[in-house]
Design an enzyme around this catalytic site. Sequence first.
Site, PDB file in Angstrom:
ATOM      1  N   GLY A  53       0.823  -1.200   0.000  1.00 20.53           N
ATOM      2  CA  GLY A  53       0.000   0.000   0.000  1.00 20.53           C
ATOM      3  C   GLY A  53       0.855   1.247   0.000  1.00 20.53           C
ATOM      4  N   GLN A  72       3.166   9.880   1.219  1.00 15.66           N
ATOM      5  CA  GLN A  72       4.452   9.171   1.071  1.00 15.66           C
ATOM      6  C   GLN A  72       5.173   9.523  -0.229  1.00 15.66           C
ATOM      7  OE1 GLN A  72       2.574   5.150   2.056  1.00 15.66           O
ATOM      8  NE2 GLN A  72       4.655   4.932   2.826  1.00 15.66           N
ATOM      9  N   CYS A 104       6.382  -0.617   6.223  1.00 11.79           N
ATOM     10  CA  CYS A 104       5.981   0.623   5.555  1.00 11.79           C
ATOM     11  C   CYS A 104       7.100   1.031   4.611  1.00 11.79           C
ATOM     12  CB  CYS A 104       5.749   1.710   6.603  1.00 11.79           C
ATOM     13  SG  CYS A 104       5.275   3.306   5.906  1.00 11.79           S
ATOM     14  N   LEU A 105       6.748   1.411   3.389  1.00 16.37           N
ATOM     15  CA  LEU A 105       7.780   1.813   2.430  1.00 16.37           C
ATOM     16  C   LEU A 105       8.534   3.057   2.889  1.00 16.37           C
ATOM     17  CD1 LEU A 105       5.906   1.192  -0.951  1.00 16.37           C
ATOM     18  CD2 LEU A 105       7.684  -0.225   0.099  1.00 16.37           C
ATOM     19  N   HIS A 134      -3.644   1.018   7.914  1.00 12.71           N
ATOM     20  CA  HIS A 134      -2.294   1.591   7.828  1.00 12.71           C
ATOM     21  C   HIS A 134      -2.270   2.787   6.875  1.00 12.71           C
ATOM     22  CE1 HIS A 134       2.254   1.058   7.506  1.00 12.71           C
ATOM     23  NE2 HIS A 134       1.984   1.843   6.491  1.00 12.71           N
ATOM     24  N   GLU A 135      -2.871   2.600   5.689  1.00  9.64           N
ATOM     25  CA  GLU A 135      -2.808   3.673   4.683  1.00  9.64           C
ATOM     26  C   GLU A 135      -3.687   4.856   5.080  1.00  9.64           C
ATOM     27  OE1 GLU A 135      -0.404   3.464   2.772  1.00  9.64           O
ATOM     28  OE2 GLU A 135      -0.059   1.325   3.004  1.00  9.64           O
ATOM     29  N   HIS A 183      -1.906   7.046   7.392  1.00 10.44           N
ATOM     30  CA  HIS A 183      -0.961   7.960   6.727  1.00 10.44           C
ATOM     31  C   HIS A 183      -1.632   9.290   6.386  1.00 10.44           C
ATOM     32  CE1 HIS A 183       2.881   5.973   6.060  1.00 10.44           C
ATOM     33  NE2 HIS A 183       2.304   4.882   5.606  1.00 10.44           N
TER      34      HIS A 183
HETATM   35 NI    NI Z   1       3.135   3.037   5.316  1.00 11.84          NI
END
Ligand code: NI
Length: 154
Positions: free
Chosen positions: A46, A51, A88-89, A130-131, A134
């Site tokens: 995701g 991000q 997480c990226l 999670h997303e 963000h």
């Molecule tokens: Ni993330």
Amino acid sequence: MAKRNIVKIGDEILKKKARAVEVIDDRLLALLDDMRETLYANDGAGLAAPQVGVLKQCVVIDVGEGPIELINPVITKTEGSVVGPEGCLSIPGKWGKVERPQKVTVKALDRTGKQFTITGEDLLARALCHEIDHLHGILYTDKMIAFIEDEEEE
Ligand code: NI
């Protein structure tokens, strides 16, 4: 489409709230396309617009069942709770143990501006939470129980 750079933890933009999308124009569609390409290029599950440095309420998720795009997503219902691993990226090379609902329902707009509802369980529920976090300036590290050490990862 173009791959975009992923903002890493420590950058203040990750702590800011994203703004609701008011107009779905070519620029927003290009953002969604770029986010999808960036997600796949980085082998993620995701990606949220902050991000890639854009404070708009847009999310792209793929937990192995094809891409899901969400504009202005809102969690409307949660059930149960599961502690599981999360990455997480924006936090490369780390995993944490995070408690999330087992099942969530989210309402959002698709890229044509149509409202839809999606219900996800387990991995998809985790990715949705999670997303959407963000978009509110929240990282999993803000709510995790602990980092997972290397030897525990498998
Ligand atoms: Ni993330």
